[in-house]
Design a protein around this motif. Structure first.
Motif, mmCIF file in Angstrom:
data_model
loop_
_atom_site.group_PDB
_atom_site.id
_atom_site.type_symbol
_atom_site.label_atom_id
_atom_site.label_comp_id
_atom_site.label_asym_id
_atom_site.label_seq_id
_atom_site.Cartn_x
_atom_site.Cartn_y
_atom_site.Cartn_z
ATOM 1 N N UNK A 1 -0.741 1.438 -2.518
ATOM 2 C CA UNK A 1 -0.163 0.115 -2.266
ATOM 3 C C UNK A 1 -1.293 -0.906 -2.328
ATOM 4 N N UNK A 2 -1.089 -1.923 -3.141
ATOM 5 C CA UNK A 2 -2.129 -2.935 -3.315
ATOM 6 C C UNK A 2 -1.492 -4.271 -3.643
ATOM 7 N N UNK A 3 -2.125 -5.340 -3.173
ATOM 8 C CA UNK A 3 -1.623 -6.691 -3.470
ATOM 9 C C UNK A 3 -1.556 -6.945 -4.973
ATOM 10 N N UNK A 4 -2.403 -6.254 -5.724
ATOM 11 C CA UNK A 4 -2.428 -6.451 -7.184
ATOM 12 C C UNK A 4 -1.057 -6.250 -7.818
ATOM 13 N N UNK A 5 -0.232 -5.439 -7.169
ATOM 14 C CA UNK A 5 1.058 -5.103 -7.778
ATOM 15 C C UNK A 5 2.232 -5.869 -7.173
ATOM 16 N N UNK A 6 1.936 -6.757 -6.228
ATOM 17 C CA UNK A 6 3.039 -7.432 -5.549
ATOM 18 C C UNK A 6 3.812 -6.428 -4.717
ATOM 19 N N UNK A 7 5.095 -6.684 -4.528
ATOM 20 C CA UNK A 7 5.926 -5.776 -3.736
ATOM 21 C C UNK A 7 6.165 -4.486 -4.518
#
Lengths: 685, 156
Positions: free
Chosen positions: A82-88
């Motif tokens: 899970x990473x902010x790079x991918x959004x939700x």
């Protein structure tokens, strides 16, 4: 390590076998969050969505790889954390391709442009002189080639261009092709890792005893007999029940059986399905929250030449994915890791972070293949349980739900009741329709209205001048949530069946009525015409057989189905289903066909067999003996016809589920004259 | 606990387990062979199908002690390289969706093909009736079994 896969050649239609790399030891350069290129030319594509059978790993790879102009044989895929790079990160609403269509092609194209720029720089030429093809950049003036692997490191240092040009659809090589699924080889030799297959060093196994009555809780327990079971290590109380922790799953299950738990069954200990139906029925003569109002239905109904009324009702349903819910969790003072087959990576991370207490920055979710989801794995309850147990015992734990746990503690598709009235003019055409729905609220309530509770009725596509739909939120305390196609799963059964009733009341052909009322819905109308033509609508059938129609417009796609049934002494057999679908631009027609079939089987199970019933506040069904699924000998011949389209992609995973029950019910009416107004279908002999 | 010996995928295997422990959990938890799947625990779904002395058996209700001295084949032992006609056909027809039930479907289909080299649709219905697929891959399963029969014929 290598695995073999097959690709259908876009040109010759040949099936070619080759090896796909599963991992690469070469250094890889990150061009963006979705594309890493190794010095050995192996391209790693990061798939930020979960795979539950819907084919996202393959179709998302097609979007990225087509624009990237990379060799399909040199890709490997990985689920990132899970990473902010991918959004939700989550899969819901058949949205992966719809939401990824532009950004993922853009990610592939951006990486391609960076590789081209690196080559131009290397050769000291203008980038307009360079072209990307098959994992290499070509100097069009000299014919010189540089592989992606040789350019990757330099490309990673080039600023990503802002406005890349996406390919003209005429030039797509992979998008639109029936590319073979990337996950197939590992799913035919047992090597694919599902959540339940994850093993960690020192891992223990947990099973939880939960109060069988909804809303009940643990009042106390005696674990002496459980602890006497060989292999049982610990018994710990958690928020949802009592967890038995053992050396293996079977010992944990045996321990759980031996555990004596006293439950406080709470306020719903006498609740029954009949009582829930009464709660729904009590609202039918009261005005509810308005969901749709076109024209003046009351006046039109009063002046209608003919008026009909009918009540329709459906039961709660369980999702019953083949892989029972499970999660592996490892918690320390400053980290939390979970391995899970989940539709909801971001919410899973957030819940694990909260329950473990270590915070989101120190929590990671490892996404595993899901053995089915159908909406159940949109809930993260089981992930919280695993983290709670791991934290309590201070060891890695795999928490497994039994099938009994799965069916009795689901987040169910809500039961629902609607009363319809329909008004016809003197010529028999529908002029007014009202629907009052009572259904447990789910998916959020605003001004008394649960949009998901009414979708499919409130969004009905027909041009009937006077329509009134209202809704009552009736919450009997059974946990409910999203089930493949959500509110459409029951509401399209309601509207498409009642529309057939109106056609019959006006002595009209159901196809003729629909085509007339779909004048303003060209895509749905075209799908219906195609399905009717392919099915041979109107051609005579043997006695005891019938055809039925339905249409549905959910998840941005348009489907029409024609079911052909045989009814013999009350026994219904679905012989054939023809489905036409317009889901916009198709990424992989083979996966579209699979998903249409899949949705039909899922909906057919519910139509013919499904039903969760409540007695004494608990679910009466506990395994596949009482909650059966469609079997291979009951499988109809399904024919899928795709309407060619250059519209933006619609969803596909949930497209065909709503329409099958009404198509079958309408076919039964044609075969027998008996109208099905309640699911699962039961016909008197 | 007791030592139980059997032949697993062609090799002798000894496990020290509770004699009543189902083979499913011996395979998955004791031996770490996770290709055989847990679906219902009550022989109602077929996800855990393995071969015991060549015949399909539900590992979830087959105790460890009952397989002592017997030959067990799991999905991992069907072939070393996905070359069994059923696996080849499964790949060519792109059968799996979620894939979770497929080990059981494949083991059931392989046992059918071993017994009946040219199964009819009715044979397939009878043999595969006990294997649930919630994704609904039945049409592809049927096509793949017919294809595997053709591959098997070609190989002879």
């Amino acid at each position: 390590m290598k695995r073999r896969t097959f690709l259908q050649s876009a040109i010759g239609g040949l099936v070619v076998a080759f090896e796909l790399p599963t991992r690469s030891r070469a250094a890889a350069s990150k061009l963006n969050a979705y594309v890493h290129v190794g010095s050995d030319d192996v391209v790693t594509l990061f798939i930020a969505k979960g795979e539950m059978g819907q084919g996202t790993v393959t179709s998302i790879s097609q979007l990225l790889a087509d624009e990237l102009e990379c060799d399909w044989k040199k890709i490997r895929t990985e689920f990132p954390g899970v990473s902010r790079e991918y959004g939700f990160q989550g899969v819901v609403g058949s949205a992966s391709i719809r939401t990824g269509w532009e950004p993922l092609r853009k990610a592939g194209a951006t990486a391609r442009e960076m590789l081209i720029a690196a080559a131009a720089q290397k050769w000291g030429v203008d980038r307009s002189q360079c072209r990307a093809e098959n994992s290499a950049v070509v100097n069009t003036a000299t014919g010189q080639r540089a592989t992606y692997g040789s350019l990757a490191e330099a490309a990673a240092n080039i600023a990503p261009p802002a406005n890349v040009k996406l390919k003209d659809p005429e030039n797509f090589r992979l998008i639109g092709q029936p590319v073979k699924r990337i996950d197939t080889p590992s799913k035919v030799d047992g090597s694919a890792t599902f959540g339940l297959d994850v093993r960690r060093p020192g891992m223990l196994y947990a099973v939880v005893a939960r109060c069988p009555v909804f809303g009940g809780k643990v009042a106390g327990f005696d674990d002496s007999k459980a602890k006497a079971v060989a292999g049982v290590k610990r018994v710990v109380q958690i928020s949802t029940g009592v967890a038995v922790v053992a050396e293996n799953t079977w010992s944990a299950m045996e321990g759980c059986r031996a555990l004596a738990v006293k439950f406080d069954e709470g306020a719903r200990a006498a609740l029954t399905s009949a009582e829930i139906s009464r709660q729904f029925a009590d609202r039918m003569d009261k005005a509810g929250a308005v969901a749709r109002k076109d024209g003046d239905a009351a006046s039109a109904m009063a002046s209608a030449a003919k008026k009909i009324e009918a009540a329709y009702e459906v039961p709660f349903l369980a999702h019953a994915p083949m892989e029972p819910l499970n999660c592996v969790a490892e918690v320390s003072a400053d980290s939390c890791e979970v391995w899970a087959s989940t539709q909801m990576q971001t919410p899973a991370r957030d819940l694990a972070a909260k329950v473990s207490g270590v915070g989101p920055e120190k929590t990671q979710v490892h996404t595993e293949y899901m053995g089915g989801g159908f909406g159940r794995r949109g809930g993260v309850d089981y992930i919280g349980e695993a983290v709670e147990v791991a934290k309590a015992i201070g060891a890695p734990v795999k928490l497994t739900w039994s099938r009994e746990d799965d069916l009795q503690h689901d987040l169910y598709r809500p039961a629902s009741l609607t009363h319809f009235a329909g008004g016809l003019d003197a010529e028999g055409w529908p002029v007014a329709l009202t629907s009052r729905i009572a259904c447990p609220p789910f998916g959020g309530v605003r001004d008394g209205l649960s949009r998901t509770g009414v979708e499919g009725v409130s969004t009905m596509p027909y041009s009937i001048p006077n329509v009134f739909v209202d809704y009552h939120a009736v919450d009997p305390g059974i946990p409910v949530s999203f089930w493949r196609s959500v509110g459409y799963s029951q509401n399209v059964f309601f509207t498409e069946s009642f529309l057939d009733e109106m056609a019959a009341a006006g002595s009209k052909d159901p196809l003729e009525v629909r085509l007339r009322l779909l004048a303003n819905q060209p895509r749905l109308k075209a799908a219906l015409q195609l399905a009717a033509e392919k099915a041979g609508w109107g051609k005579p059938l043997a006695s005891g057989k019938g055809r039925g129609l339905s249409v549905a417009n959910n998840i941005g796609s348009f489907t029409a189905q024609v079911a052909e049934v045989s009814v013999d002494k009350g026994k219904v057999r679905v012989d054939r289903v023809v489905c036409a679908v317009d889901c916009g631009h198709v990424v992989n027609p083979a996966i579209v066909e699979q998903q249409i079939q899949s949705g039909i089987v899922f909906g057919l199970t519910a139509a013919l067999k499904g039903g969760i019933t409540i007695d004494r506040g608990r679910v009466e069904q506990s395994n596949f003996d009482k909650y059966d699924a469609l079997r291979i000998d009951e499988m109809p011949r399904v024919e899928v016809h795709i309407v060619p389209s250059r519209n933006a992609p619609g969803g596909i995973g949930e497209a065909s589920t709503p329409g099958i029950a009404p198509a079958v019910a309408n076919a039964i009416f044609q075969a027998t004259g008996k109208r099905v107004r309640r699911l699962p279908i039961r016909i008197e002999a | 606990m007791a030592a139980v010996k059997f032949i697993l995928n062609g090799k002798p295997q000894t496990v020290d387990v509770e004699p009543r422990m189902p083979l499913l959990w011996v395979l998955r938890d004791t031996l770490g062979m996770t290709g055989t799947k847990f679906g219902c625990g009550a022989a109602l779904c077929g996800a855990c199908t393995v071969h015991v002395d060549g015949r399909p058996a539900r590992a979830c209700i087959t105790t460890a002690q009952s397989v002592a001295g017997k030959k067990i084949t799991t999905i991992e032992g069907l072939s070393a390289d996905r070359s069994h006609p059923i696996q080849q056909a499964w790949i060519e027809e792109d059968v799996p969706q979620c894939g979770y039930c497929q080990s059981g479907q494949i083991m059931t289909a392989a046992a059918l093909l071993a017994k009946t080299s040219h199964p009819s649709d009715a044979d397939i219905d009878e043999a595969l009736h006990g294997n649930i697929c919630r994704c609904g891959t039945y049409q592809q399963i049927r096509a793949a079994i017919h294809r595997a029969a053709a591959i098997g014929r070609g190989a002879k």
